[in-house]
Design a protein around this motif. Structure first.
Motif: not given
Length: 378
Positions: A274-282
């Motif tokens: 997966f490529e993950v973005y800021d909502n992953y952190r949230v």
């Protein structure tokens, strides 16, 4: 920053991954290990905890009500040593988290609560599918909220001492909730670890983020009505920095990463990437276990109509793929042996069903799946 909820999550341990339904059914009764057991040292510790609570400003009346029926729960300690996210493979976890049944029930919840969820999405800027995905993983849409007395559970964990400071902090927060009158002591039930309500808030998270969306003066996440619980989850994610309209992540198949996020390989090189973005952190602020974050993200994708994962895991130690295991479970069900949901996860119910089938057929009773057994069942 709040202490990680993963430290004490109920959510996919029943997944909540163990069951990991639409509507409301009666909750299973607490097992024998969740019944109080005599413990003189615990009783002495409780006297000290009561004094410390009063010193923190909790009224004597609240302390008396809260601890009236408190007891030491051995099953809480046992569960604390065996949390599901740490023992299930990523493949099994995802098979349960985004099973056909969980997706179907989630879509039903989206229909049943469409008006409320639209309100929450507009107010908090969190997509309704994400709110429902958290609900689905944490308590199977409210079916498995937990029936363990929270004060007893948190007292047991604080007394145990392995993470005593953290759990005593949660205990004091729970007493503050009782002091505010949001719930009575007898209704304050939850998971073995003190996580509460439809979306399994720990007490400190409740104090920080819970909201009274119904407007009745109480932030009631324990009610059969999930309104306040879902609103509280939306508020939690919103205040943690949720970016509406942005993806949590994308599965990478046959392409290079875009460079907008970072790459994670939860199953190493043998499964989806997966490529993950800021909502992953949230999502990780709600529960920082990698499997959980991807589970919520992917379940929300499926509720939005996005496709299943395309990356494959390959055969297991029995030479069976996930689809093979699902076919084996469906075959056992047709033969009259209960495996629960045919999710491809070989748990105790499936192993018992295999034993029953082998016994009924006069076969050697190994209780183990195999390609030969699959051939008899499809």
């Amino acid at each position: 920053m709040l202490y990680s909820r993963r430290v004490i999550s109920f959510g996919i341990a029943g997944l909540v991954l163990t069951g990991c339904g639409a509507g409301r059914t009666s909750r299973p009764a607490a097992g024998a290990g969740m019944r109080p057991a005599p413990n003189a040292a615990f009783d002495r510790w409780i006297l000290g905890a009561m004094s410390r609570a009063k010193a923190r400003g909790i009224s004597e009346a609240t302390v008396a009500r809260a601890f009236r029926n408190v007891g030491y729960l051995p099953g809480v300690i046992e569960r604390d040593r065996n949390q599901t996210e740490f023992v299930r493979s990523f493949e099994d976890y995802m098979a349960i988290a985004a099973s056909d049944d969980r997706i179907a029930k989630g879509r039903d919840m989206l229909r049943q609560h469409a008006r409320l969820l639209s309100q929450l999405e507009a107010k908090y800027g969190v997509e309704k599918e994400v709110i429902v995905a958290v609900w689905g993983l944490e308590s199977r849409y409210g079916e498995r909220r937990g029936d363990v007395p929270v004060i007893s559970a948190l007292s047991t964990l604080a007394f145990d001492g392995r993470r005593g400071k953290f759990f005593e902090g949660q205990l004091m927060a729970a007493l503050k909730i009782l002091e505010r009158g949001d719930v009575s002591a007898d209704r304050m039930t939850g998971s073995w670890a003190g996580a509460m309500g439809h979306t399994q808030f720990i007490p400190t998270s409740y104090l920080a983020y819970a909201v009274d969306h119904r407007g009745d003066g109480r932030r009631d996440i324990w009610s059969d009505d999930p309104t306040d619980a879902l609103a509280s989850t939306a508020a939690y994610l919103s205040r943690s920095g949720w970016n509406r309209g942005q993806r949590w992540g994308d599965e990478i198949t046959g392409r290079a990463p875009t460079g907008r996020g970072r790459v994670v390989k939860p199953a190493g090189d043998s499964g989806p990437v997966f490529e993950v973005y800021d909502n992953y952190r949230v999502i990780g602020r709600y529960n920082n276990a990698q499997k959980y974050i991807i589970g919520v993200g992917h379940l929300s994708d499926r509720l939005m109509g996005r496709p299943a994962l395309r990356g494959t895991f390959g055969p297991d130690e029995y030479g069976l793929t996930l689809e093979d295991r699902k076919a084996l479970q469906r075959g056992l069900t047709r033969e009259g042996f209960d495996v629960g949901e045919a999710d491809g996860v070989i748990g105790q119910k499936t192993l018992s069903a295999i034993e029953g089938f082998q016994r009924a057929r006069g076969m050697p009773v190994t209780g183990q799946p195999s390609r030969a057994l699959l051939g008899l069942l499809v």
